[in-house]
Design a protein around this motif. Structure first.
Motif, mmCIF file in Angstrom:
data_model
loop_
_atom_site.group_PDB
_atom_site.id
_atom_site.type_symbol
_atom_site.label_atom_id
_atom_site.label_comp_id
_atom_site.label_asym_id
_atom_site.label_seq_id
_atom_site.Cartn_x
_atom_site.Cartn_y
_atom_site.Cartn_z
ATOM 1 N N MET A 241 0.797 -1.216 0.000
ATOM 2 C CA MET A 241 0.000 0.000 0.000
ATOM 3 C C MET A 241 0.836 1.276 0.000
ATOM 4 O O MET A 241 0.277 2.380 -0.012
ATOM 5 C CB MET A 241 -0.947 0.020 1.207
ATOM 6 N N ARG A 242 2.138 1.160 0.013
ATOM 7 C CA ARG A 242 2.966 2.363 0.056
ATOM 8 C C ARG A 242 2.708 3.252 -1.169
ATOM 9 O O ARG A 242 2.783 2.804 -2.312
ATOM 10 C CB ARG A 242 4.436 1.979 0.146
ATOM 11 N N GLY A 243 2.357 4.512 -0.878
ATOM 12 C CA GLY A 243 2.072 5.465 -1.943
ATOM 13 C C GLY A 243 0.662 5.374 -2.498
ATOM 14 O O GLY A 243 0.292 6.161 -3.363
ATOM 15 N N LYS A 244 -0.121 4.436 -2.003
ATOM 16 C CA LYS A 244 -1.456 4.199 -2.547
ATOM 17 C C LYS A 244 -2.533 4.701 -1.574
ATOM 18 O O LYS A 244 -2.265 4.961 -0.404
ATOM 19 C CB LYS A 244 -1.654 2.715 -2.837
ATOM 20 N N THR A 245 -3.747 4.816 -2.093
ATOM 21 C CA THR A 245 -4.893 5.248 -1.290
ATOM 22 C C THR A 245 -5.901 4.114 -1.199
ATOM 23 O O THR A 245 -6.277 3.534 -2.225
ATOM 24 C CB THR A 245 -5.549 6.499 -1.898
ATOM 25 N N ALA A 246 -6.310 3.795 0.033
ATOM 26 C CA ALA A 246 -7.262 2.716 0.277
ATOM 27 C C ALA A 246 -8.688 3.249 0.211
ATOM 28 O O ALA A 246 -9.020 4.255 0.848
ATOM 29 C CB ALA A 246 -6.999 2.096 1.648
ATOM 30 N N LEU A 247 -9.532 2.584 -0.561
ATOM 31 C CA LEU A 247 -10.964 2.864 -0.607
ATOM 32 C C LEU A 247 -11.647 1.770 0.209
ATOM 33 O O LEU A 247 -11.501 0.583 -0.100
ATOM 34 C CB LEU A 247 -11.464 2.865 -2.049
ATOM 35 N N ILE A 248 -12.402 2.147 1.248
ATOM 36 C CA ILE A 248 -12.811 1.214 2.294
ATOM 37 C C ILE A 248 -14.313 1.293 2.533
ATOM 38 O O ILE A 248 -14.894 2.383 2.594
ATOM 39 C CB ILE A 248 -12.068 1.532 3.617
ATOM 40 N N LEU A 249 -14.928 0.148 2.712
ATOM 41 C CA LEU A 249 -16.340 0.074 3.090
ATOM 42 C C LEU A 249 -16.504 0.352 4.581
ATOM 43 O O LEU A 249 -15.671 -0.049 5.397
ATOM 44 C CB LEU A 249 -16.911 -1.302 2.763
ATOM 45 N N VAL A 250 -17.600 0.996 4.938
ATOM 46 C CA VAL A 250 -17.883 1.280 6.336
ATOM 47 C C VAL A 250 -18.427 0.027 7.033
ATOM 48 O O VAL A 250 -18.974 -0.867 6.394
ATOM 49 C CB VAL A 250 -18.882 2.455 6.450
ATOM 50 N N ASN A 251 -18.235 -0.063 8.351
ATOM 51 C CA ASN A 251 -18.675 -1.179 9.183
ATOM 52 C C ASN A 251 -17.810 -2.413 8.899
ATOM 53 O O ASN A 251 -16.681 -2.292 8.423
ATOM 54 C CB ASN A 251 -20.169 -1.457 8.988
ATOM 55 N N ASP A 252 -18.329 -3.617 9.244
ATOM 56 C CA ASP A 252 -17.559 -4.828 9.003
ATOM 57 C C ASP A 252 -18.362 -5.834 8.181
ATOM 58 O O ASP A 252 -19.536 -5.601 7.888
ATOM 59 C CB ASP A 252 -16.996 -5.423 10.303
ATOM 60 N N ARG B 289 -24.791 -8.680 12.984
ATOM 61 C CA ARG B 289 -25.284 -7.305 12.915
ATOM 62 C C ARG B 289 -24.512 -6.370 13.850
ATOM 63 O O ARG B 289 -24.394 -5.172 13.592
ATOM 64 C CB ARG B 289 -26.786 -7.292 13.249
ATOM 65 N N ALA B 290 -23.981 -6.905 14.953
ATOM 66 C CA ALA B 290 -23.275 -6.076 15.929
ATOM 67 C C ALA B 290 -21.874 -5.720 15.424
ATOM 68 O O ALA B 290 -21.075 -6.602 15.128
ATOM 69 C CB ALA B 290 -23.187 -6.789 17.276
ATOM 70 N N MET B 291 -21.592 -4.438 15.332
ATOM 71 C CA MET B 291 -20.279 -4.004 14.885
ATOM 72 C C MET B 291 -19.205 -4.381 15.898
ATOM 73 O O MET B 291 -19.408 -4.311 17.103
ATOM 74 C CB MET B 291 -20.252 -2.487 14.674
ATOM 75 N N THR B 292 -18.053 -4.784 15.396
ATOM 76 C CA THR B 292 -16.872 -4.963 16.234
ATOM 77 C C THR B 292 -15.975 -3.734 16.046
ATOM 78 O O THR B 292 -16.263 -2.848 15.235
ATOM 79 C CB THR B 292 -16.087 -6.216 15.826
ATOM 80 N N TYR B 293 -14.863 -3.720 16.766
ATOM 81 C CA TYR B 293 -13.957 -2.580 16.612
ATOM 82 C C TYR B 293 -13.380 -2.506 15.202
ATOM 83 O O TYR B 293 -13.037 -1.420 14.720
ATOM 84 C CB TYR B 293 -12.829 -2.650 17.640
ATOM 85 N N TYR B 294 -13.338 -3.645 14.507
ATOM 86 C CA TYR B 294 -12.849 -3.642 13.130
ATOM 87 C C TYR B 294 -13.747 -2.822 12.201
ATOM 88 O O TYR B 294 -13.343 -2.444 11.105
ATOM 89 C CB TYR B 294 -12.737 -5.063 12.595
ATOM 90 N N ARG C 38 -15.097 0.128 13.040
ATOM 91 C CA ARG C 38 -15.032 1.549 13.358
ATOM 92 C C ARG C 38 -14.078 2.289 12.425
ATOM 93 O O ARG C 38 -13.037 1.771 12.029
ATOM 94 C CB ARG C 38 -14.554 1.737 14.808
ATOM 95 N N TRP C 39 -14.448 3.527 12.115
ATOM 96 C CA TRP C 39 -13.592 4.315 11.228
ATOM 97 C C TRP C 39 -12.214 4.532 11.835
ATOM 98 O O TRP C 39 -11.221 4.605 11.110
ATOM 99 C CB TRP C 39 -14.253 5.640 10.858
#
Length: 558
Positions: free
Chosen positions: A161-172, A187-192, A194-195
């Protein structure tokens, strides 16, 4: 009859505690009063949420007024200064304010896209640099952006990922399931989910940028909350590294903007989102390059937690903790009437006022065997920074802290037959809560929005992750006047139109009956924890159990 503007319509709904479609009324027997003062709650909330306090932003005149008021009120309540003779604990912060935002531009394969700041995207930098510039950073879709070795899950596997930008889905990955079963608790979110985690992991992977795709349901709030919260001054913990271990830019984009990105890349967003929810997902290069820039002004300053203690009668070196955050957003995006002060009346002048009222009640009752600590923390809205600092630098040893309660945003929607326990099923404190509720003739309801991950979104988390069992309760939605339909409607109305906005203001017509019932519940929990002799622990399967066991095994612990 004149039609009220949206703001006044919202306040009238919350103030009366009813909806036009809900006409049933009932009453609950008043619980035994432990001396909790309604007048204190009203006066403290009114004061903290006044325009004079300017939205209680850390590092501003509003902070000075707030912490001076809290120290004065803690003293009047009969507490002692909680930090070696001082009411305050210094919390070093750095504030970064972005300006002159260029559009977020994507190019590649003959495609050129441009997204406007605030309307389509927001971004900040944690680095203490005068200018942030990302030029042609390769965009990589990394699914949910999770690296969880214990679950055999790594969305970054095989990607540099060096030099790159990650596009990420919200939640898990399994938030859309109907149950709480799944690799990431369904359905219950874990810490993974969280933004905060997603940005931290992107930085660990060496990414230049990290952009989260916003969706209302899995994020648990609308774009208006993102835009308001992520614009203007942003405070961070001053770690001494200048933030250079973080990405150059962390941001959000709207769902529509994300769809346009996938279309431009010739990719099926729906299919890739589904693939990202399954084990073995591999990150996907989008063959697009990201560019943007903005200026940064920054200043270092010291904010403060406010702490008072009511010493225990027989075991003063054992502690029960009460936390609430005193801060809010300060000045923010103006509403339709031009009001740009985010007063934070419900969030969290009410919870801060509760610390004062509970302190008065415990003092009046003569204290408990264990010491009762009342901690008003700073910079919650900036990422739980004050509570995190206390957790890393505790005034009272965490191994000698039996547990506690966190109070965040008491809703003035009238009395409810239930209370929602955020994170129930995690610790033996569940029994303390259910016993106290039974005495009130009320019941415990499950979290209605487990996908929001609310247990990881408030100040108790900085203590919980270090092993201290903490209770986090939210107002019930099964209202005596109107039932769950009314309760859910008012909760949704507040979230959509007042939460983190200028319309979260104090109203003299609020219905305080439910708030006072909830305070009596917090009081009963505090008395129980303060007078009992055992040490409730996390359940054996909980993620924090091993941490607590190790803490208790140390000298003088548990």
């Amino acid at each position: 009859m004149q039609t009220l503007p949206r703001r006044h319509h919202l306040l009238s709904i919350i103030a009366t505690g009813s909806l036009a479609a809900c006409t049933t009324t009932a009453t609950l027997p008043p619980p035994a009063a432990p001396g909790i003062s309604l007048a204190t709650m009203q006066e403290a909330t009114r004061t903290l949420a006044s325009d004079e306090f300017e939205g209680r932003e850390p590092g501003t005149r509003g902070e000075g007024l707030t912490i001076a008021y809290l120290a004065e009120q803690f003293a009047a309540a009969g507490l002692e200064p909680g930090n070696d003779g001082s009411w305050f604990q210094d919390v070093p912060l750095v504030e970064i304010t972005g300006s002159n935002f260029a559009p977020l531009e994507l190019s590649g394969g003959g495609v050129s896209l441009s997204f406007d700041y605030a309307t389509d995207w927001v971004g900040v930098s944690y680095r203490q640099m005068p200018r942030t510039a990302i030029n042609g950073s390769e965009l990589i879709f990394v699914g949910y952006g999770i690296n969880a070795p214990e679950k055999g899950w790594n969305d970054y596997e095989g990607v540099d990922m060096r030099g790159k930008t990650a596009l990420i889905l919200v939640n898990d990955p399994d938030y859309s399931t109907e149950t709480l079963e799944g690799p990431f608790n369904g359905r219950a979110m874990t810490y993974y989910g969280r933004w905060t985690y997603k940005y931290e992991e992107a930085a660990r992977q060496g990414a230049t940028g990290a952009i989260i795709i916003h969706e209302d349901f899995p994020a648990a709030y609308g774009w208006n909350v993102v835009e308001s919260s992520w614009s203007g001054p942003q405070a961070y913990a001053d770690t001494g590294t200048g933030g250079m271990d973080q990405t150059a830019m962390n941001g959000w984009i709207t769902l529509d903007a994300a769809k346009a990105m996938f279309d431009a890349a010739g990719l099926d967003m729906e299919a890739l989102t589904a693939a990202a929810s399954e084990p073995g997902f591999e990150a996907v290069p989008m063959n697009l390059a990201v560019s943007t820039s903005f200026d940064n002004d920054f200043r270092r300053f010291t904010s403060r937690n406010v702490v008072g203690v009511l010493p225990g009668n027989s075991r003063p070196d054992e502690y029960v903790l009460h936390t609430a955050h005193w801060d809010h957003l300060g000045r923010c995006t103006p509403n339709e009437e031009g009001d740009d002060i985010c007063n934070g009346a419900i969030d969290n002048a009410t919870g801060t006022a509760a610390l004062i009222a509970l302190a008065e009640a415990h003092k009046e009752a003569g204290g408990t065997g264990r010491s009762q600590v009342f901690l008003a923390v700073t910079a919650e809205e900036s990422g739980l920074l004050g509570a995190e600092y206390y957790g890393a630098n505790p005034i009272y040893p965490l191994s000698q802290t039996v547990g506690g309660v966190n109070i965040d945003a008491l809703h003035v929607t009238g009395p409810a037959r239930d209370v929602i326990s955020i994170g129930s099923g995690k610790s033996e404190l569940d029994f303390v809560v259910t016993e106290a509720l039974a005495a009130q003739g009320r019941v415990l309801s499950p979290d209605s929005s487990p996908q929001a991950g609310r247990y990881y979104r408030s100040d108790h988390f900085g203590l919980a992750k270090r092993g201290v069992p903490m209770i986090y309760l939210k107002a019930g939605i099964d209202l005596v006047d109107g039932g769950t339909e009314a309760g859910m409607a008012m909760d949704e109305e507040y979230t959509a139109h007042a939460y983190h906005g200028p319309d979260d203001e104090y109203n003299e017509s609020w219905d305080w009956r439910g708030v006072m019932m909830d305070l009596e519940l917090y009081y009963a929990i505090g008395r129980d924890l303060g007078n009992r002799s055992d040490w409730p622990n996390w359940y054996p399967q909980d993620e924090f159990r091993m941490i607590r066991d190790a803490s208790c095994a140390g000298e003088g612990g548990c």
